[in-house]
Design a protein around this motif. Structure first.
Motif, PDB file in Angstrom:
ATOM      1  N   GLN A   1       0.830  -1.203   0.000  1.00 36.93           N
ATOM      2  CA  GLN A   1       0.000   0.000   0.000  1.00 36.93           C
ATOM      3  C   GLN A   1       0.868   1.257   0.000  1.00 36.93           C
ATOM      4  O   GLN A   1       0.555   2.243  -0.676  1.00 36.93           O
ATOM      5  N   GLN A   2       1.958   1.207   0.756  1.00 32.81           N
ATOM      6  CA  GLN A   2       2.863   2.352   0.811  1.00 32.81           C
ATOM      7  C   GLN A   2       3.507   2.601  -0.551  1.00 32.81           C
ATOM      8  O   GLN A   2       3.600   3.748  -1.012  1.00 32.81           O
ATOM      9  N   GLU A   3       3.932   1.531  -1.211  1.00 28.86           N
ATOM     10  CA  GLU A   3       4.553   1.667  -2.529  1.00 28.86           C
ATOM     11  C   GLU A   3       3.548   2.169  -3.562  1.00 28.86           C
ATOM     12  O   GLU A   3       3.887   2.986  -4.425  1.00 28.86           O
ATOM     13  N   ASP A   4       2.307   1.689  -3.481  1.00 28.78           N
ATOM     14  CA  ASP A   4       1.270   2.160  -4.405  1.00 28.78           C
ATOM     15  C   ASP A   4       1.014   3.653  -4.216  1.00 28.78           C
ATOM     16  O   ASP A   4       0.834   4.396  -5.192  1.00 28.78           O
ATOM     17  N   ALA A   5       0.999   4.091  -2.954  1.00 28.10           N
ATOM     18  CA  ALA A   5       0.761   5.507  -2.670  1.00 28.10           C
ATOM     19  C   ALA A   5       1.908   6.364  -3.200  1.00 28.10           C
ATOM     20  O   ALA A   5       1.681   7.432  -3.784  1.00 28.10           O
ATOM     21  N   LEU A   6       3.145   5.902  -3.013  1.00 33.47           N
ATOM     22  CA  LEU A   6       4.293   6.650  -3.516  1.00 33.47           C
ATOM     23  C   LEU A   6       4.294   6.708  -5.040  1.00 33.47           C
ATOM     24  O   LEU A   6       4.635   7.738  -5.637  1.00 33.47           O
ATOM     25  N   GLU A   7       3.903   5.609  -5.662  1.00 32.62           N
ATOM     26  CA  GLU A   7       3.839   5.579  -7.123  1.00 32.62           C
ATOM     27  C   GLU A   7       2.776   6.540  -7.648  1.00 32.62           C
ATOM     28  O   GLU A   7       2.985   7.238  -8.643  1.00 32.62           O
ATOM     29  N   GLN A   8       1.650   6.595  -6.954  1.00 30.14           N
ATOM     30  CA  GLN A   8       0.584   7.503  -7.366  1.00 30.14           C
ATOM     31  C   GLN A   8       1.023   8.959  -7.239  1.00 30.14           C
ATOM     32  O   GLN A   8       0.745   9.785  -8.113  1.00 30.14           O
ATOM     33  N   ILE A   9       1.732   9.269  -6.157  1.00 27.88           N
ATOM     34  CA  ILE A   9       2.233  10.632  -5.966  1.00 27.88           C
ATOM     35  C   ILE A   9       3.214  10.999  -7.076  1.00 27.88           C
ATOM     36  O   ILE A   9       3.180  12.102  -7.631  1.00 27.88           O
ATOM     37  N   ALA A  10       4.087  10.054  -7.421  1.00 30.20           N
ATOM     38  CA  ALA A  10       5.071  10.309  -8.476  1.00 30.20           C
ATOM     39  C   ALA A  10       4.390  10.553  -9.814  1.00 30.20           C
ATOM     40  O   ALA A  10       4.800  11.428 -10.592  1.00 30.20           O
TER      41      ALA A  10
END
Length: 229
Positions: free
Chosen positions: A215-224
């Motif tokens: 979930q953390q990686e998905d959130a960071l990817e979305q922000i990027a």
């Protein structure tokens, strides 16, 4: 230590309730043990003294080994508080319904358990009115580990600042992974060994760690992605 038939039945009934919450199926064996099934296939059996028995052919895949280990932890924890429930005194407090038992009492704080049709529920209170009443209840339902931790903090046995939340441990784990798997730092063998041990400890403390990291990686990817639009 031998236990009575009634105590055994209460313990196995409670264990079956807790296992069912985690998706396991259960049933009684001819010898009075509790049979545990995973996806309809035998996994292990729960003994009356808080242990398990199993056949190697029933845990022949990594997923089933992990499930067996999970059952053991559930069985061990359930046996711990059910032994307490059998011997603990009833909690006497003005205005409190009957049935609560004192599992721990220290420094003006009490940890109590009460039997319900959904299993044992746990709560912590502060003593009040000269130990004739309780107040400021923290209700944990079936979360025994959470209730124990809350009791330890409220009673002063441990400081809250010494504990990390699952969110904090997830971030620490990710930073540890960056340190040992990336090329950011020059680490000695001893440093890498220490960091790996921290990761292992976090894995044991946060059962849903993989999902949290995803979930953390998905959130960071979305922000990027949003920043590049």
């Amino acid at each position: 230590m031998s236990i009575s038939t009634e105590e055994k039945d209460r313990y196995l009934r409670e264990t079956a309730i807790v296992l069912a919450r985690e998706g396991f199926q259960t049933g009684k064996t001819d010898t009075g043990k509790l049979r545990v099934l995973l996806d309809g296939a035998p996994l292990c059996e729960v003994t009356e003294n808080g242990g398990i028995t199993y056949r190697n052919e029933d845990i022949n895949e990594p997923e089933r080994v992990a499930a067996k280990d999970m059952v053991y932890e559930i069985v061990r924890n359930t046996a711990e508080y059910m032994r307490q429930m059998e011997t603990a005194p009833f909690l006497k407090a003005d205005g409190l319904e009957d049935g609560y038992k004192v599992l721990a009492d220290f420094n003006g704080t009490v940890l109590a358990g009460v039997q319900s049709k959904h299993g044992v529920h746990f709560v912590t209170w502060d003593w009040a009115y000269g130990h004739t009443g309780v107040c400021h209840g923290h209700y944990f339902m079936e979360n025994y580990a959470g209730a124990k931790q809350d009791f330890a903090i409220r009673s002063g046995l441990i400081q809250k600042e010494q504990l990390f939340t699952p969110e904090q441990m997830t971030e620490i784990y990710r930073c540890c992974a960056d340190s040992v798997d990336g090329d950011f730092f020059e680490l000695t063998g001893e440093q890498e060994k220490m960091i790996r041990s921290v990761q292992q400890q976090i894995e044991e403390c946060v059962p849903d760690l993989d999902e949290r990291i995803r979930q953390q990686e998905d959130a960071l990817e979305q922000i990027a992605q949003e920043q590049t639009m």
